[in-house]
Enzyme design. Structure first.
Site, PDB file in Angstrom:
ATOM      1  N   GLU A 170       0.849  -1.191   0.000  1.00 21.72           N
ATOM      2  CA  GLU A 170       0.000   0.000   0.000  1.00 21.72           C
ATOM      3  C   GLU A 170       0.887   1.244   0.000  1.00 21.72           C
ATOM      4  OE1 GLU A 170      -3.438   2.380   2.573  1.00 21.72           O
ATOM      5  OE2 GLU A 170      -2.611   0.496   3.341  1.00 21.72           O
TER       6      GLU A 170
ATOM      7  N   ASN B 202      -4.640   4.916  -1.947  1.00 21.33           N
ATOM      8  CA  ASN B 202      -5.850   5.570  -1.442  1.00 21.33           C
ATOM      9  C   ASN B 202      -6.200   6.753  -2.339  1.00 21.33           C
ATOM     10  OD1 ASN B 202      -6.573   4.487   1.491  1.00 21.33           O
ATOM     11  ND2 ASN B 202      -4.344   4.486   1.276  1.00 21.33           N
TER      12      ASN B 202
ATOM     13  N   ASP C 225     -12.034   0.741   2.096  1.00 22.21           N
ATOM     14  CA  ASP C 225     -11.096   0.942   3.197  1.00 22.21           C
ATOM     15  C   ASP C 225     -11.851   1.314   4.472  1.00 22.21           C
ATOM     16  OD1 ASP C 225      -8.684   1.086   4.458  1.00 22.21           O
ATOM     17  OD2 ASP C 225      -8.136   3.051   3.668  1.00 22.21           O
TER      18      ASP C 225
ATOM     19  N   GLU D 262      -6.265  -4.596   8.866  1.00 21.68           N
ATOM     20  CA  GLU D 262      -5.225  -3.592   9.079  1.00 21.68           C
ATOM     21  C   GLU D 262      -4.878  -3.469  10.559  1.00 21.68           C
ATOM     22  OE1 GLU D 262      -5.714  -0.067   6.030  1.00 21.68           O
ATOM     23  OE2 GLU D 262      -7.610  -0.387   7.079  1.00 21.68           O
TER      24      GLU D 262
END
Length: 567
Positions: free
Chosen positions: A310, A369, A431, A488
């Site tokens: 990420e 993101n 997310d 996460e």
């Protein structure tokens, strides 16, 4: 010595006001400084361009009016001017000049962090104040042909000193917010400025020779004083009231936009407001490709031994130092720069992935993101496809992450945009799943590739059977829908083991490593990662092979069974 004293007496023909009048004017001037400071702070705290323009215009108008009222009230302090009647036209003309000069300079005084610009704007405001005063006092002056050079030089220096001192003190207080210690102007600063304004006014009335009125002339000074005071108080009260409502509106706006991008960043006024305004001041310099660095954190599928990364933004400024990424992105949202920033980040991440593939990571995958405004922008999917082709990357190597708030709040247009991305092979992940108010039933309706469970699920996971049960059912439901699940914020082997017992094997967190610069990723992937994975499996009692280190990856069932028995 006598001639010098005589000349000085002639130059300063109007004596200093009586003690009581001076004291009252000093208090009034200090209150005016306080009001002006509050208005300047409010303008400085505004972040989005529309709020800055509106706040700056309103603050300038109010400051111009209250300073004008202060000047008019000051004319009534002197016994030598008691017989004069203030002319309406000169007074209104002075008001216009004062308001205009404030409008041209107050935005710079409130938002600039450069001392040179502050001093230049302070000089402009001072000249406007002097011009307004000379216009107001037109009926008092006998001749403009003669000027008291000493008085006008001292007056100009005092005016510039007052504006520069208060503005630079405001700048210093604003800059201290970088260390989370906001120290606004104290009352002793305002009282000092009020005393300087008293001296300034006395210098101004001695700038030109005055026409002495007939002592028997009628005067309406008391009525004028009351009218001007009421006018100044009404303007200041109305603006301060509007300022409180506008502060609440801006806080709601920031909160709403932060939810669309991330749910973890909170703005705590006044320090948070000032930090955001400082970022807004520096935004043009920060929106350069070399200012937006990326770090990458692994997302590990322990069943298959696969790793993707990420992209996490890192922003640093010479003036502000390291900037919180979410604060920077929030300012970009408020400034309407989000699509530009997201495109810069995407191009940067693609360049990193392209270099990784040249260093032995042939199947490198990554996620970025993005904000809803970026996906909803016209032509985003074709642009993304063109950039992927330019970097020789397949669409399947990229995933875009959006918060659940963004996916749900953006409506049908967002669903259409996601389908366009699916057509070029790019998947979308939800997310921060579980941090908002979405229902599980919506997972069946959203055309997403997977979900990322918020770190809230991991808190006290090992001691909370309810959280374990919740994660187990979320994973099972997502599997039924064909969605991937990433958890996460995993930091310890115990949390890792508990998640494996819940049937979840795709993990992101410090348990593997902290985010690292892009240049360190190939080395970590080839050397440190196999060693770290072997150590974790040994610690958890797993006998499966280590991917990338000569062993075969564990099958999903084997991984979950061994982890479950290890508990």
């Amino acid at each position: 010595m006598f001639s010098i004293g005589h000349d000085t007496a002639q130059m300063f023909a109007v004596g200093f006001p009586p003690l009581l009048h001076s004291l009252l004017f000093w208090i009034f001037a200090s209150l005016v400084v306080h009001v002006c400071q509050r208005l300047v702070e409010h303008t400085a705290f505004a972040i989005d361009p529309s709020s800055r323009r509106i706040s700056g215009s309103q603050a300038a108008l109010c400051i111009g009016c209250v300073v004008w009222a202060l000047d008019v009230v000051g004319m009534l302090m002197y016994a030598e001017l008691a017989g004069h009647t203030l002319g309406l036209v000169p007074a209104l003309t002075g008001l216009v000049i004062m308001a205009l000069s404030a409008r041209l300079t107050v935005p710079t005084l409130s938002t600039s962090t450069r001392k040179a610009r502050i001093l230049l704007a302070g000089a402009g405001l001072s000249l406007g104040m002097l011009a307004a005063h000379f216009t107001i006092s037109e009926g008092y002056v006998s001749s403009y042909a003669r000027v008291n050079g000493l008085a006008i030089v001292l007056a100009l220096a005092t005016a510039i000193g007052i504006t520069a001192y208060t503005s630079i003190r405001h700048r210093a207080a604003k800059m201290k917010a970088l260390t989370r210690i906001y120290i606004p102007q104290q009352w002793h600063d305002k009282l000092l400025a009020g005393a300087a304004i008293l001296v300034l006014h006395w210098l101004l009335v001695n700038t030109f020779p005055l026409e002495w009125p007939d002592s028997a002339a009628p005067t309406d000074g008391v009525a004028l004083l009351v009218i001007v005071l009421l006018f100044g108080m009404a303007i200041a009260t109305e603006q301060l009231s509007n300022m409180r409502f506008d502060q609440a509106r801006q806080q709601l706006l920031r909160r709403g936009l932060s939810l669309m991008r991330t749910s973890s960043y909170e703005v705590h006024p006044p320090e948070g407001d000032i930090q955001l305004s400082l970022i807004a001041d520096q935004l043009p310099m920060l929106l350069q490709p070399d200012q937006l660095a990326l770090h990458f954190q692994p997302i590990v599928d322990l069943d298959r031994g696969e790793v993707q990364f990420e992209a996490l933004l890192r922003v640093r400024s010479e003036l502000l130092g390291a900037i919180h990424p979410e604060a920077f992105l929030l300012v970009c949202e408020l400034q309407g720069k989000t699509p530009l920033v997201d495109r810069l980040i995407l191009v940067n991440a693609m360049g990193c992935a392209c270099r990784w593939r040249g260093e032995g990571m042939a199947g490198a995958k990554f996620s970025v993101n993005v904000a809803p405004a970026t996906l909803l922008e016209e032509g985003f999917a074709p642009w993304l496809q063109a950039e992927l082709s330019r970097h020789a990357l397949p669409g399947s190597c990229l995933k875009l992450e959006l918060t659940e708030h963004a996916l749900i709040a953006s409506g049908p247009r967002m669903l259409e945009s996601i389908r366009h991305l699916q057509a070029i092979g790019v998947g979308v992940l939800m997310d921060d799943f579980g941090a908002g108010y979405s229902s599980l039933g919506m997972l069946a309706d959203l055309p997403i590739a997977g979900i990322k469970c918020d770190r809230l699920f991991v808190r006290q996971l090992t001691q909370d059977p309810r959280r374990q049960s919740m994660l187990r059912h979320v994973g099972a439901l997502a599997s039924e829908f064909g969605l991937s699940v990433v958890v996460e914020g995993v930091e310890t082997p115990a949390e890792l083991q508990t998640l494996a017992a819940c049937g979840l094997a795709t993990i992101q967190g410090y348990v593997f490593c902290k985010p690292m610069p892009a240049a360190d990723v190939p080395g970590w992937n080839q050397t440190q990662w196999p060693q770290r994975l072997a150590a974790l499996r040994a610690q958890l009692g797993t006998t499966a092979g280590v991917p990338g280190a000569g062993g075969a990856p564990a099958a999903p069932a084997q991984w979950m069974q061994t982890q479950g028995s290890g508990r």
